[in-house]
Design an enzyme around this catalytic site. Sequence first.
Site, PDB file in Angstrom:
ATOM      1  CG  HIS A 207      40.920  54.912  68.459  1.00 51.01           C
ATOM      2  ND1 HIS A 207      42.105  54.916  69.342  1.00 51.01           N
ATOM      3  CD2 HIS A 207      39.936  54.036  68.985  1.00 51.01           C
ATOM      4  CE1 HIS A 207      41.556  53.937  70.081  1.00 51.01           C
ATOM      5  NE2 HIS A 207      40.551  53.130  69.832  1.00 51.01           N
TER       6      HIS A 207
HETATM    7  C1  UD1 Z   1      37.588  49.838  67.029  1.00 49.97           C
HETATM    8  C2  UD1 Z   1      36.919  49.370  68.267  1.00 49.97           C
HETATM    9  C3  UD1 Z   1      37.609  50.352  69.626  1.00 49.97           C
HETATM   10  C4  UD1 Z   1      39.153  50.042  69.396  1.00 49.97           C
HETATM   11  C5  UD1 Z   1      39.610  50.260  68.073  1.00 49.97           C
HETATM   12  C6  UD1 Z   1      41.095  50.060  67.895  1.00 49.97           C
HETATM   13  C7  UD1 Z   1      34.453  48.789  68.380  1.00 49.97           C
HETATM   14  C8  UD1 Z   1      32.983  49.407  68.657  1.00 49.97           C
HETATM   15  N1  UD1 Z   1      35.410  49.651  68.531  1.00 49.97           N
HETATM   16  O1  UD1 Z   1      37.312  51.164  66.845  1.00 49.97           O
HETATM   17  O2  UD1 Z   1      37.276  49.487  70.601  1.00 49.97           O
HETATM   18  O3  UD1 Z   1      39.849  50.728  70.391  1.00 49.97           O
HETATM   19  O4  UD1 Z   1      38.850  49.666  67.046  1.00 49.97           O
HETATM   20  O5  UD1 Z   1      41.573  50.999  66.756  1.00 49.97           O
HETATM   21  O6  UD1 Z   1      34.731  47.585  67.794  1.00 49.97           O
HETATM   22  N2  UD1 Z   1      38.226  52.359  59.002  1.00 49.97           N
HETATM   23  C9  UD1 Z   1      38.754  52.299  57.816  1.00 49.97           C
HETATM   24  N3  UD1 Z   1      39.954  51.434  57.727  1.00 49.97           N
HETATM   25  C10 UD1 Z   1      40.181  50.409  58.563  1.00 49.97           C
HETATM   26  C11 UD1 Z   1      39.360  50.547  59.755  1.00 49.97           C
HETATM   27  C12 UD1 Z   1      38.670  51.408  59.800  1.00 49.97           C
HETATM   28  O7  UD1 Z   1      38.859  53.073  56.857  1.00 49.97           O
HETATM   29  O8  UD1 Z   1      41.233  49.754  58.381  1.00 49.97           O
HETATM   30  C13 UD1 Z   1      37.125  53.385  59.032  1.00 49.97           C
HETATM   31  C14 UD1 Z   1      35.864  52.739  58.595  1.00 49.97           C
HETATM   32  O9  UD1 Z   1      35.131  54.088  58.269  1.00 49.97           O
HETATM   33  C15 UD1 Z   1      34.985  52.609  59.855  1.00 49.97           C
HETATM   34  C16 UD1 Z   1      35.693  53.507  61.142  1.00 49.97           C
HETATM   35  O10 UD1 Z   1      37.098  53.492  60.510  1.00 49.97           O
HETATM   36  O11 UD1 Z   1      33.760  52.439  59.744  1.00 49.97           O
HETATM   37  C17 UD1 Z   1      35.683  52.751  62.450  1.00 49.97           C
HETATM   38  O12 UD1 Z   1      36.179  51.412  62.588  1.00 49.97           O
HETATM   39  P1  UD1 Z   1      35.503  50.687  63.470  1.00 49.97           P
HETATM   40  O13 UD1 Z   1      35.989  49.340  63.627  1.00 49.97           O
HETATM   41  O14 UD1 Z   1      34.106  50.492  63.579  1.00 49.97           O
HETATM   42  O15 UD1 Z   1      35.654  51.486  64.946  1.00 49.97           O
HETATM   43  P2  UD1 Z   1      37.299  51.813  65.521  1.00 49.97           P
HETATM   44  O16 UD1 Z   1      36.981  53.321  65.823  1.00 49.97           O
HETATM   45  O17 UD1 Z   1      38.329  51.492  64.859  1.00 49.97           O
HETATM   46  N1  UDP Z   2      49.088  51.546  67.330  1.00 48.87           N
HETATM   47  C1  UDP Z   2      50.019  51.285  66.053  1.00 48.87           C
HETATM   48  N2  UDP Z   2      49.953  52.376  64.910  1.00 48.87           N
HETATM   49  C2  UDP Z   2      49.326  53.449  65.173  1.00 48.87           C
HETATM   50  C3  UDP Z   2      48.465  53.590  66.505  1.00 48.87           C
HETATM   51  C4  UDP Z   2      48.443  52.753  67.347  1.00 48.87           C
HETATM   52  O1  UDP Z   2      50.792  50.535  65.913  1.00 48.87           O
HETATM   53  O2  UDP Z   2      49.248  54.354  64.382  1.00 48.87           O
HETATM   54  C5  UDP Z   2      49.333  50.522  68.360  1.00 48.87           C
HETATM   55  C6  UDP Z   2      49.819  50.919  69.633  1.00 48.87           C
HETATM   56  O3  UDP Z   2      51.093  50.961  69.636  1.00 48.87           O
HETATM   57  C7  UDP Z   2      49.190  49.721  70.525  1.00 48.87           C
HETATM   58  C8  UDP Z   2      47.869  49.562  69.772  1.00 48.87           C
HETATM   59  O4  UDP Z   2      48.192  49.909  68.231  1.00 48.87           O
HETATM   60  O5  UDP Z   2      49.894  48.838  70.465  1.00 48.87           O
HETATM   61  C9  UDP Z   2      46.807  50.538  70.294  1.00 48.87           C
HETATM   62  O6  UDP Z   2      45.403  50.095  69.332  1.00 48.87           O
HETATM   63  P1  UDP Z   2      44.460  51.225  69.225  1.00 48.87           P
HETATM   64  O7  UDP Z   2      44.732  52.586  69.918  1.00 48.87           O
HETATM   65  O8  UDP Z   2      43.806  51.095  67.930  1.00 48.87           O
HETATM   66  O9  UDP Z   2      43.354  50.710  70.303  1.00 48.87           O
HETATM   67  P2  UDP Z   2      42.792  50.515  71.519  1.00 48.87           P
HETATM   68  O10 UDP Z   2      44.208  50.087  72.517  1.00 48.87           O
HETATM   69  O11 UDP Z   2      42.444  51.831  72.233  1.00 48.87           O
HETATM   70  O12 UDP Z   2      41.771  49.685  71.798  1.00 48.87           O
END
Ligand code: UD1
Ligand code: UDP
Length: 362
Positions: A207
């Site tokens: 991601h």
């Molecule tokens: C964010 C964090 C990242 C973290 C990750 C955990 C920042 C800069 N990044 O990245 O550090 O590792 O969360 O998962 O804060 N979206 C949906 N539904 C949701 C959530 C997101 O559709 O419930 C889509 C939206 O289009 C959104 C895109 O995902 O614009 C990215 O979401 P965003 O929260 O900006 O960044 P992540 O890649 O999730």
């Molecule tokens: N995770 C989850 N479902 C998924 C993918 C990840 O519950 O489909 C959990 C995973 O087990 C871990 C956490 O989400 O506990 C990690 O989050 P993510 O990878 O979104 O973000 P990061 O740790 O890189 O910030």
Amino acid sequence: MKKVLTVLGARPQFIKASVVSHAIASTSGLAEVMLHTGQHYDANMSEVFFDELGMSKPDYFLDIHGGNHGAMTGRMLEAVEQVLLQEQPDVVLVYGDTNSTLAGALAAAKLDIPVAHVEAGLRSFNMKMPEEINRILTDRISRWLFTPTHTASANLLREGHAQSSITEVGDVMYDVALHHGSRVRADTGLMAALGLTEKGYVLATIHRQENTDHPQRLAVIVEALRVTARTLPVVWPLHPRTRAKLQKAGLLEALASQVTLIDPLGYLDMVQLEKFAALIATDSGGVQKEAFFYRVPCITLRNETEWVELVQAGWNRLAPPEDVGVVKSAIDAALDTLGQDVQPYGAGDAAQRVAASILLTS
Ligand code: UD1
Ligand code: UDP
């Protein structure tokens, strides 16, 4: 009574908060108010964790998500400030390195409310990552720096942070793994439904912006997993960001013909797929550590990692997604390997130590 206002908004933060909020609730002298920014909002990116990890619903939900980093963080900053003015907390607690983390910390610091940062001191030394910017700025303005590892503490000391502001509590994700992950078993029907057998598949998650927003890197990941899937099934719960980018790049259909693509999973289902995988390929911070907690070899599809202990101990290998052959070789080399017997993430009492420290320190 000390009032702690927690600001969170992204999937890994709900998981981390499950143990810390519980520790706060069981510490007399502390009370918690929870604010969810709305950064992650789909039911399988947010609500599922509150339900299955036994957490109370947030007291505030801001419903702020999407947009560029500046817009998202700015809107959060303004809205969090309003809640802080109303609630007048004694402490603001934030986790990790997301835009929600920075907005919460900055709103608090500007109102002279002390900030507690859980997962302080992590560094990738790559300032192109939005997370690296968020972490460094959050650490700079935090009163309590709760570090997960010796490396994180050393990073903060090197940057000139006072020893007195650093408390090495261990990793709250390890607490969660011990508390919730240990009860996960193979026989819930999920693996059978996906056609997976114990130690007979690769689990992938991707991601990070540095991978999803760079078509060449994304294409290398897709091809390496497709090649892997010829000999070992690959299952990939797709983060919504990644699904959208794969679709846009026209890669989704070819991928789906060889790799099992599924929606994001709840924590317990995710841990199940982690525990029984032959190998995990990921760019997630949390998933790298969970691979180690369940003693599964891991490939990290990045150029660097904050969790360097696991690379040093042989549990994790960095495989920058720049060349399909390099990634595939890293996967082949990691299969069936184990690392050294290390314990870098504390004793499983990080959450209790965070709560105790907030209570006792002014
Ligand atoms: C964010 C964090 C990242 C973290 C990750 C955990 C920042 C800069 N990044 O990245 O550090 O590792 O969360 O998962 O804060 N979206 C949906 N539904 C949701 C959530 C997101 O559709 O419930 C889509 C939206 O289009 C959104 C895109 O995902 O614009 C990215 O979401 P965003 O929260 O900006 O960044 P992540 O890649 O999730
Ligand atoms: N995770 C989850 N479902 C998924 C993918 C990840 O519950 O489909 C959990 C995973 O087990 C871990 C956490 O989400 O506990 C990690 O989050 P993510 O990878 O979104 O973000 P990061 O740790 O890189 O910030």
